[in-house]
Design an enzyme around this catalytic site. Structure first.
Site, PDB file in Angstrom:
ATOM      1  N   HIS A   1       0.825  -1.210   0.000  1.00 53.03           N
ATOM      2  CA  HIS A   1       0.000   0.000   0.000  1.00 53.03           C
ATOM      3  C   HIS A   1       0.857   1.257   0.000  1.00 53.03           C
ATOM      4  O   HIS A   1       2.061   1.231   0.256  1.00 53.03           O
ATOM      5  CB  HIS A   1      -0.965   0.004   1.195  1.00 53.03           C
ATOM      6  CG  HIS A   1      -0.314   0.084   2.541  1.00 53.03           C
ATOM      7  ND1 HIS A   1       0.058   1.273   3.129  1.00 53.03           N
ATOM      8  CD2 HIS A   1       0.020  -0.892   3.435  1.00 53.03           C
ATOM      9  CE1 HIS A   1       0.590   1.038   4.319  1.00 53.03           C
ATOM     10  NE2 HIS A   1       0.582  -0.263   4.535  1.00 53.03           N
TER      11      HIS A   1
ATOM     12  N   CYS B   1       2.586  -4.948   6.862  1.00 50.63           N
ATOM     13  CA  CYS B   1       2.315  -4.641   5.455  1.00 50.63           C
ATOM     14  C   CYS B   1       3.542  -3.984   4.823  1.00 50.63           C
ATOM     15  O   CYS B   1       4.457  -3.537   5.520  1.00 50.63           O
ATOM     16  CB  CYS B   1       1.113  -3.713   5.329  1.00 50.63           C
ATOM     17  SG  CYS B   1      -0.462  -4.514   5.705  1.00 50.63           S
TER      18      CYS B   1
END
Length: 521
Positions: free
Chosen positions: A398, A417
């Site tokens: 992301h 992440c």
């Protein structure tokens, strides 16, 4: 004339039938030929079988694949197959040579009982070592079994790796290929031991580069780093195809490969290192149940998947672990925290209109009946893009609203992440279609590249400016095709004729080295 023909034909048939029933040479005859020693003409199969089974049992803890070896020899009547097939052809000498030189792969030759194997092989080099055949049974059985074990272990080490990474690392989620009973049986039935030994030598450019550096290196620490990365290259990974994305955790870098070209390279941020003594602290937490005692482990997992969806202006469904550790404590301390950070609260799937009025102290952090969702916008921790791929760790690639992090040298800072330095460029490469790229740019407020799309962009922008609802709208795109994603962990590799080294950010080199040296010593 016909009678003569018939008689001659009958003789031919008789000779054929007799030859078809020709007795196979006995084990003793085969050994006598192999060793060029007549004492094996007196070879007693039953007596040898008894010695062989006892020797097999005595070596049970020493043989790396005892059950497969036992299965093979039980089915073959305890015949010294490898000695018969490979002694005279010098294949056992070739095996010994490879074992003695296994240091070039970072192995200790004694992993394969090389000294004992060499000594046993020497027993049979001269004809006067044994006064009678029965004296040879124990040495012969041991030579056969140690040959089989060394051959299997050496081949499997090079073909599959010394260890199964999934048994060493709790966050290794790539299904690597491992040896099984069938592959072991095929090895023991191979026609040429020397050809097989040659075929498994590491031939990739990366492996040979690390191996060359390992042979030349004098520093023990450098040699260990090279050895564990050679081991990683031996693991058989799934096929990525020609187009794929690779993230190397210690390098904090993402590379998008297309065939042999590099489409883009960018910095990434990955999960932070687990707390020191993580396992011990987890034991304490399991006993106390106090969430303050729970240690952190946000390390990004090693995995293989495919990027299938791209979200623009994503919402963030905040994970329960982050809620408990960060969101809940902040909401208790500051009633405006949720509003200021664009976080919606849901109770029984219904939006709570005034989360500031929730009396958080009434709720046990372990039993919170709320869901927390961060709206799209400049405060959203996912930034403007989220790239989804199937995995069991709830992670994704992301964007981020914290761009300063990419200036840090150690970028192991996320909750697991992977944050991308150039998410727009990555999104455009995934989508491919120029019109879709312009639409994607328009969604995040950027001017289209194609002038033909400007009118639609200005109309959409004008509508937003006059609309009472200025909230960003999430949208979903599909890549032109699913793109394989490989998240790896290499601390040494070759690039531009030079070995690149990176810090062991998660301490996995140390764990791998320990595991490699613990296996079947």
């Amino acid at each position: 004339m016909a009678r003569i023909f018939t008689l001659g034909f009958g003789i031919i048939i008789l000779v054929y039938v007799i030859s078809s029933f020709k007795k196979e040479p006995s084990v003793g005859e085969l050994l006598a030929e192999s060793f060029e020693n007549e004492i094996y003409d007196e070879f007693d199969t039953l007596a040898f079988d008894s010695v062989f089974t006892k020797t097999l049992d005595s070596l049970s803890t020493k043989l790396s694949d005892f059950q497969s070896i036992k299965t093979f020899y039980t089915k073959n009547g305890y015949c010294p197959t490898l000695v018969i097939r490979f002694y005279k052809s010098k294949n056992l000498d070739v095996l010994l040579n490879f074992l003695q030189n296994s240091t070039v792969h970072g192995f200790d030759p004694e992993r394969f009982s090389t000294t004992e194997f060499r000594s046993l092989l020497g027993y049979f080099k001269g004809n006067n070592e044994f006064n009678n055949v029965s004296q040879s049974y124990s040495a012969l059985a041991k030579l056969e079994l140690l040959s089989a074990n060394a051959y299997i272990k050496y081949i499997n080490y090079l073909k599959f790796g010394v260890v199964n990474p999934q048994k060493v690392f709790s966050r290794y989620f790539i299904n690597v290929k491992r040896p099984d009973v069938q592959s072991t049986i095929r090895l023991l039935n191979s026609g040429s031991m020397s050809d097989t030994l040659v075929s498994v030598q590491g031939k990739s450019l990366q492996y040979m580069a690390l191996q060359s550096a390992f042979i030349k290196a004098e520093n023990d620490s450098v040699r260990r780093t090279l050895a564990v990365n050679m081991e990683r290259l031996r693991w058989i990974l799934p096929q990525t195809g020609e187009d794929y994305v690779q993230v190397n955790i210690p390098d904090f870098t993402l590379i998008y490969f297309k065939q042999r070209d590099t489409l883009t390279t960018m910095k990434v941020c990955v999960g932070s290192k687990a707390d020191d003594d993580y396992e011990k602290k987890m034991d304490v937490f399991k006993k106390t149940g106090d969430y303050d005692d729970k240690p952190n482990n946000h390390e990004t997992p090693i995995l293989f998947s495919s990027i299938t969806l791209l979200y623009v202006n994503p919402v963030w469904n905040i994970p329960e672990s982050i809620v408990k550790k960060e969101i809940y404590p902040m909401a208790r301390r500051n009633s405006s925290y949720l509003r200021r950070n664009d976080i919606n609260v849901y109770h029984k799937n219904k939006l709570v209109n005034n989360p500031a009025g929730i009396r958080w102290s009434r709720y046990d952090v372990e039993k919170l009946p709320f869901l927390f969702v961060q709206r799209p916008g400049i405060k959203n921790s996912l930034g403007k893009f989220k790239f989804a791929f199937e995995n069991n760790s709830s992670i994704f690639l992301h964007d981020t609203n914290n761009k300063k992090a990419f200036k840090q040298s150690n970028r192991a800072i996320s909750h697991g992440c992977i944050r991308l330095e150039q998410p727009l460029k990555f999104a455009e490469l995934l989508v491919g279609d120029k019109d879709k790229c312009d639409k994607l740019r328009s969604d995040i407020g950027l001017v289209p590249i194609n002038k033909n799309n400007l009118a639609g962009y200005h109309m959409k922008r004008s509508h937003k400016l006059t609309s009472k609802d200025s909230q960003l709208t999430p949208s979903v795109y599909t890549p032109k095709k699913s793109v394989p994603l490989l998240i790896t962990y290499f601390t040494a590799w070759e690039m531009n004729n030079k070995i690149e080294y990176r810090p062991d950010v998660y301490g996995l080199d140390k764990d791998l080295w320990a595991a490699m040296n613990k296996i079947n010593r």
